[in-house]
Design a protein around this motif. Structure first.
Motif, short mmCIF file in Angstrom:
data_model
loop_
_atom_site.label_atom_id
_atom_site.label_comp_id
_atom_site.label_asym_id
_atom_site.label_seq_id
_atom_site.Cartn_x
_atom_site.Cartn_y
_atom_site.Cartn_z
N VAL A 243 18.71 -42.19 69.21
CA VAL A 243 20.10 -42.55 68.92
C VAL A 243 20.15 -43.12 67.51
O VAL A 243 19.31 -43.94 67.14
N SER A 244 21.14 -42.69 66.74
CA SER A 244 21.43 -43.30 65.44
C SER A 244 22.84 -43.86 65.50
O SER A 244 23.73 -43.24 66.09
N LEU A 245 23.05 -45.04 64.92
CA LEU A 245 24.40 -45.61 64.97
C LEU A 245 24.66 -46.48 63.74
O LEU A 245 23.75 -46.95 63.07
N GLN A 246 25.96 -46.68 63.48
CA GLN A 246 26.38 -47.48 62.33
C GLN A 246 27.73 -48.12 62.62
O GLN A 246 28.55 -47.57 63.35
N ASN A 247 27.96 -49.29 62.04
CA ASN A 247 29.25 -49.94 62.10
C ASN A 247 30.25 -49.16 61.25
O ASN A 247 29.90 -48.61 60.20
N LEU A 248 31.52 -49.11 61.70
CA LEU A 248 32.53 -48.39 60.93
C LEU A 248 32.99 -49.20 59.73
O LEU A 248 33.32 -48.63 58.68
N VAL A 249 33.00 -50.55 59.87
CA VAL A 249 33.46 -51.42 58.79
C VAL A 249 32.27 -52.12 58.13
O VAL A 249 31.42 -52.68 58.82
N ALA A 250 32.22 -52.07 56.81
CA ALA A 250 31.14 -52.73 56.08
C ALA A 250 31.13 -54.22 56.38
O ALA A 250 32.18 -54.86 56.53
N GLY A 251 29.92 -54.78 56.51
CA GLY A 251 29.77 -56.19 56.81
C GLY A 251 29.35 -56.47 58.23
O GLY A 251 28.95 -57.59 58.55
N ASN A 252 29.43 -55.46 59.09
CA ASN A 252 29.05 -55.63 60.50
C ASN A 252 27.70 -54.99 60.80
O ASN A 252 27.44 -54.58 61.94
N GLU A 253 26.87 -54.91 59.78
CA GLU A 253 25.57 -54.27 59.96
C GLU A 253 24.72 -54.99 61.02
O GLU A 253 24.02 -54.35 61.80
N SER A 254 24.81 -56.32 61.06
CA SER A 254 23.99 -57.06 62.01
C SER A 254 24.40 -56.73 63.45
O SER A 254 23.55 -56.65 64.34
N ASP A 255 25.70 -56.54 63.69
CA ASP A 255 26.16 -56.16 65.02
C ASP A 255 25.62 -54.78 65.40
O ASP A 255 25.23 -54.55 66.55
N ALA A 256 25.61 -53.87 64.44
CA ALA A 256 25.07 -52.53 64.71
C ALA A 256 23.58 -52.60 65.03
O ALA A 256 23.09 -51.90 65.92
N GLU A 257 22.87 -53.46 64.33
CA GLU A 257 21.43 -53.60 64.58
C GLU A 257 21.17 -54.21 65.95
O GLU A 257 20.20 -53.85 66.63
N ILE A 258 22.05 -55.13 66.38
CA ILE A 258 21.91 -55.71 67.72
C ILE A 258 22.12 -54.64 68.79
O ILE A 258 21.38 -54.57 69.78
N LEU A 259 23.14 -53.78 68.60
CA LEU A 259 23.38 -52.69 69.55
C LEU A 259 22.19 -51.73 69.60
O LEU A 259 21.77 -51.30 70.67
N ALA A 260 21.64 -51.42 68.42
CA ALA A 260 20.48 -50.52 68.38
C ALA A 260 19.31 -51.14 69.11
O ALA A 260 18.58 -50.44 69.85
N ALA A 261 19.12 -52.44 68.95
CA ALA A 261 18.01 -53.12 69.63
C ALA A 261 18.20 -53.09 71.14
O ALA A 261 17.24 -52.87 71.90
N CYS A 262 19.43 -53.28 71.60
CA CYS A 262 19.73 -53.23 73.04
C CYS A 262 19.38 -51.86 73.61
O CYS A 262 18.76 -51.77 74.68
#
Length: 317
Positions: free
Chosen positions: A147-166
């Motif tokens: 799975v590859s994923l990214q936040n739609l809005v810049a600045g939410n990279e940490s949230d995307a990384e948390i989702l990827a970790a989950c």
């Protein structure tokens, strides 16, 4: 994490199962009565390669959700044409903090999701995991995926990384990317070749790969995707993507898999997502003045096959 799988068909059920096994509080939401009934009565049956598991997991219809079921994350796995109605039906579980991860095939789903959550809560991704339904309540998967994923809005990279970790904790091999639109187009090239071609020919990917015109067909379609993507400042590596598609032929990995469009149309006699895959490239081609004859023709042929199957069913019934 409290997670809802919105569209718990073959792949949604697989994701729901492994996320539950990793310790998350997972609820499946789906509209197929036989599937929901089978899971409620017998549990969800999941075959991963050669091993089969059965687990009890909450499942319900979209309109059965209630306000007190607030979710941290909703992963949408509906068909593209069902996305808007699904989100409308499950609005009670969408709160200010709820994130939505879209893993649908096709292009442009963020425009629909933005009607229900702010952009900062939208995450786009794609997955190379595959799955098929053996029958109601039973999903089957072969091989590995990611799975590859990214936040739609810049600045939410940490949230995307948390989702990827989950997701990775559940064995789904997820990773954050800073170029999801490239990844979405790359995945769309797989769907834009394997889905339509295998459906029209009624074969799995290994069988298609053995045909003489396979390489020329795949290369031409990928070039059409690349020509359109270029107008959106996305430069696709055509040779790499063609090789990526052709890796799907390997019978030792996912070659024996019948793509989801085949399962929808040939197996279950449902309409397909062709308008959100090759059809989307046709529409964008018209917008940008880019010829897309193979995508145009493939889209038309799938619609012809849909009409033929529906007419045959009407006569039979």
């Amino acid at each position: 994490m409290k997670i809802a799988i919105a569209g718990a068909g073959a792949l949604g059920s697989r994701f729901g199962f492994v996320l539950q096994q990793a310790g998350n509080d997972v609820t499946l939401i789906d509209g197929w009565p036989a599937h929901v009934a089978a899971i409620k009565e017998h549990g969800l049956k999941v075959t991963l390669d050669k091993d089969t598991y059965t687990t009890q997991i909450p499942v319900m219809f979209p309109k059965e959700v209630t306000q007190n079921m607030a979710m941290d994350l909703i992963i949408v796995f509906t068909k593209s044409m069902q996305l808007d109605q699904m989100l409308q039906d499950i609005k009670p579980i969408i709160k200010d903090h709820t994130k939505i991860l879209c893993l649908l095939n096709g292009i442009g789903h963020e425009d629909i999701i933005e009607k229900y959550v702010p952009k900062k809560n939208i995450f786009l991704g794609n997955t190379m995991w595959t799955a098929s339904l053996v029958g109601p309540g039973h999903t089957q998967s072969f091989g590995s995926g990611s799975v590859s994923l990214q936040n739609l809005v810049a600045g939410n990279e940490s949230d995307a990384e948390i989702l990827a970790a989950c997701l990775s904790e559940a064995g789904l091999n997820a990773q954050y990317t800073d170029n999801i639109h490239y990844s979405i187009y790359r995945k769309a090239c797989v769907n834009g070749t394997m889905n339509g071609l295998c459906t029209l020919l009624e074969v799995n990917m290994t069988t298609f790969g053995k045909t003489t015109p396979a390489h020329q067909l795949v290369t031409t379609i990928v070039n059409e995707f690349a020509a359109v993507a270029r107008h959106e400042n996305i430069e696709l590596d055509v040779a790499e993507i063609v090789s990526h598609v052709e890796n799907c032929y390997d019978p030792n990995t996912i070659g024996h898999h019948y793509p989801s469009m085949y399962q929808d149309l040939i197996k279950n006699h449902r309409t397909t997502e062709i308008d959100y895959i090759n059809g989307a490239i046709s529409r964008k081609g018209q917008k940008y003045g880019v010829p897309t004859p193979y995508c145009d023709f493939l889209t038309a042929l799938i619609h012809c096959k849909e009409d033929i199957i529906q007419d045959n069913e009407a006569v039979t019934n």
